[in-house]
Design an enzyme around this catalytic site. Sequence first.
Site, short mmCIF file in Angstrom:
data_model
loop_
_atom_site.label_atom_id
_atom_site.label_comp_id
_atom_site.label_asym_id
_atom_site.label_seq_id
_atom_site.Cartn_x
_atom_site.Cartn_y
_atom_site.Cartn_z
N GLU A 41 -12.72 -18.89 41.84
CA GLU A 41 -13.55 -17.71 41.63
C GLU A 41 -14.65 -17.68 42.70
O GLU A 41 -15.39 -18.65 42.87
CB GLU A 41 -14.17 -17.73 40.23
CG GLU A 41 -15.29 -16.72 40.00
CD GLU A 41 -14.91 -15.28 40.31
OE1 GLU A 41 -15.75 -14.57 40.90
OE2 GLU A 41 -13.78 -14.87 39.97
N CYS A 64 -12.11 -2.57 20.42
CA CYS A 64 -11.67 -1.59 21.42
C CYS A 64 -10.61 -0.64 20.88
O CYS A 64 -10.47 0.49 21.34
CB CYS A 64 -11.14 -2.30 22.66
SG CYS A 64 -9.61 -3.24 22.39
N ARG A 98 -7.87 1.96 -2.50
CA ARG A 98 -8.63 2.03 -1.24
C ARG A 98 -9.65 3.14 -1.41
O ARG A 98 -9.28 4.30 -1.68
CB ARG A 98 -7.68 2.33 -0.08
CG ARG A 98 -8.27 2.03 1.28
CD ARG A 98 -8.30 0.54 1.59
NE ARG A 98 -8.60 0.31 3.00
CZ ARG A 98 -9.79 -0.05 3.48
NH1 ARG A 98 -10.82 -0.18 2.65
NH2 ARG A 98 -9.96 -0.27 4.75
N CYS A 137 -12.51 -10.28 18.04
CA CYS A 137 -12.14 -8.87 18.14
C CYS A 137 -13.30 -8.13 18.81
O CYS A 137 -14.46 -8.34 18.46
CB CYS A 137 -11.88 -8.29 16.76
SG CYS A 137 -11.68 -6.49 16.71
N GLN A 162 0.86 -1.19 0.00
CA GLN A 162 0.00 0.00 0.00
C GLN A 162 0.89 1.24 0.00
O GLN A 162 1.67 1.46 0.92
CB GLN A 162 -0.93 0.01 1.21
CG GLN A 162 -2.00 1.10 1.11
CD GLN A 162 -2.91 1.14 2.33
OE1 GLN A 162 -2.50 1.61 3.38
NE2 GLN A 162 -4.15 0.69 2.17
N LYS A 215 -22.71 -4.56 23.38
CA LYS A 215 -21.41 -5.14 23.74
C LYS A 215 -21.39 -6.66 23.49
O LYS A 215 -20.84 -7.43 24.27
CB LYS A 215 -21.07 -4.83 25.20
CG LYS A 215 -21.08 -3.37 25.58
CD LYS A 215 -19.96 -2.58 24.90
CE LYS A 215 -18.62 -2.75 25.55
NZ LYS A 215 -18.52 -2.14 26.88
N ARG A 263 -8.71 -6.16 11.85
CA ARG A 263 -8.40 -6.30 13.28
C ARG A 263 -8.77 -7.67 13.83
O ARG A 263 -8.16 -8.14 14.79
CB ARG A 263 -9.07 -5.16 14.05
CG ARG A 263 -8.43 -3.85 13.63
CD ARG A 263 -9.10 -2.57 13.98
NE ARG A 263 -8.82 -1.61 12.92
CZ ARG A 263 -7.65 -0.98 12.77
NH1 ARG A 263 -6.67 -1.19 13.61
NH2 ARG A 263 -7.46 -0.15 11.78
N TYR A 298 -7.85 10.99 3.44
CA TYR A 298 -6.43 11.22 3.20
C TYR A 298 -6.25 12.15 2.01
O TYR A 298 -7.22 12.60 1.39
CB TYR A 298 -5.71 9.89 2.98
CG TYR A 298 -5.53 9.09 4.25
CD1 TYR A 298 -4.47 9.35 5.12
CD2 TYR A 298 -6.41 8.07 4.59
CE1 TYR A 298 -4.31 8.63 6.28
CE2 TYR A 298 -6.26 7.34 5.75
CZ TYR A 298 -5.21 7.62 6.60
OH TYR A 298 -5.05 6.90 7.76
N CYS A 303 -2.46 -5.91 19.71
CA CYS A 303 -3.84 -6.30 19.95
C CYS A 303 -4.07 -6.40 21.45
O CYS A 303 -3.29 -7.06 22.16
CB CYS A 303 -4.16 -7.64 19.29
SG CYS A 303 -5.87 -8.19 19.56
#
Length: 674
Positions: free
Chosen positions: A443, A370, A232, A367, A102, A461, A344, A184, A393
């Site tokens: 626990e 975040c 892109r 993923c 790229q 979430k 990601r 960009y 990550c």
Amino acid sequence: MAGQYEALFMPMKIGGITVKNRIVLCAMGGTNPIGFDGHFEEKTRAYYLERAKANVGLIIPGVIGVKGMTGGWLYESEALFMGPVKSLMDDIHQYGAKFFMQLGAGFGRVQFMIPGADMRADAFKDVMVAPSDGLPNVWDPAIKHRGLTREEIRQIIDAYGKTAALCKRAGIDGVEIHAVHEGYLLDQFSILNTNHRTDEYGGSLENRLRFATEIIKAVKAACGADYPVSVRYSVASKMRGFNAGALPGENYVEFGRSMEESPAAARILEAAGADMLNADNGSYDSWYWAHPPVYMPMACNLPEVTYIKNFVSIPVVCAGKMNDPDIAARAVESGAVDAVGIARALLADPQWCDKVRDGQLADIRPCIGCHNGCFPISHFKGNPCGFGPMGACAINPVTMREEELALRPASVKKKIAVIGGGIGGMEAARLLTMRGHDVTLYEKSGRLGGVFVAAAAPDFKEHDKALIQWYGRQLKKLGVTVSLNTEITAAQLAGLNADEIIVATGSVPKKLPVPGFDGINTIEAVDYLMGKKQAGNTVAIIGGGLTGCEIAYDLALKGKKAVIVEMQDDILKIMGLSAANSEMLREIVRYYGIDVYTSAALSEIRDNGVLVKMETGAQFIPADSVILSVGYTSYVPFDGDALPGGKVHVLGDAAKVGNLMTVINQAYEVAYRL
């Protein structure tokens, strides 16, 4: 191969090459094989090879400019390309993957601010450019950019051709032009509201795209008609104006590239010789479309990308939360798009492709959107552009450290007790068991996940919930002994007979010395999120951090009136919180009419509201309920003397309150050393 996903694993032609499947690893900052200072990033070799081994079809790394930050031209780096870059290509090709470099023309008005630097200084005159004089910088609108000269434009076009020729000689399979996309420099040229030129590079759509089309033609002239050129491309900018983005479903007037103009733009790029459009939506003014956080729906860009495919005959890739295999496979099988861009999600789990192909979906580490590790570029009042290392990550510490953290068996097998079943405790137990230790996880509650269960509670979430489920599944598959409803006291530590003890007991909510803090109408954030207490119709949220703002969003979705009270001069004032996430939350606050009081110190909580002290004086804010989101403090349920010396490791929030990335990284580091 799982039959329902077969469409993702069919070959695809791009220009003169064939890619073995329909999965494209899209470019991300921090994954550049060539650094901005022109050196080879050796750590990326293992990163790429891990994903090539797991059957990614096409790899596109982070952008590298045809002109470096220090002023040199990339095409002058023959030794770099014919040495380590060519060697990397040879390694990648052994696994049947293809690789497009790229190449970037520049950032334009989205140029990052360098901390401590005066970006108006002569030293930065070559990067603080734009199509026209006076365009405001997206990070600091007080800084205005100068317009590129025609000679500078022609130098960049020439550099693209020469650099692409060098890429071809080095065995790189194609190039991707960065970018008529995301705001960009080339995108700024293409958009009327950011291009006020009166020469051949401004005015009509054809003129505004001339910079990009002449680059495509220069690459083809230098490399031949069959050498693939991807562009892109942002189908729609999703801008309401400078530094103002639109939300999904919002009615607005497009300030950037509109859906009405986009088909013509796509056809112009194809006519110039583009072999593929790697498409999504957005700009830096609406960053969350190109970098979708957890608040964005899955496949958020698919409707617009599907529409644009109707106007071109070249392959079209859709990126942006396309990592749901069912959605991705349906999109390709139906012909809506030709391939899917997965970015990601391949940081979180490099084996994503193989696991999808083999139908092992429950084993894909999800993923969670975040951006804490991959894109920690923060933006808030007093901090126009603070950023840390990218390309990592938050939930996979091995990313970009593949060789350093290669899994190895423990030299001495030990009996290890992990106290606390939150994310940190589960990560430690997982890795310790994989390394051969005998692990028991204790626990005190009846479920795993710790405070992250509350963080994952809102309906938006779902990926956080999936992460908890993933950990539970991995611990079960590994045979980790999990003892729920088991609270370990100081008196019981010695009786565990453990060689090592890991304390991952997390944190507890802070208390403020404010009258009424423990009143009948106050609700701890965790209690609200877990459904232990219900909020009224008008709710004051004390604390405008990430949790407080997400609670305000959750309340708004439920039709309640939320008010945020923050003692600092801005909400979401968190270093490391990606601007893609924070800016979407800010737009959500705007869209839902959530009132925000900043520089507001809580003085008293009353039965019917809160009293705050502001610069203008005391102010009473009516509220039926008050939700407390003022942060956390570390919690270790033992006195220091009760811990057996030399065998105890305190990690995560129990050691120092941080975020999910710090917790998982610490857990991994401790487990890797033992």
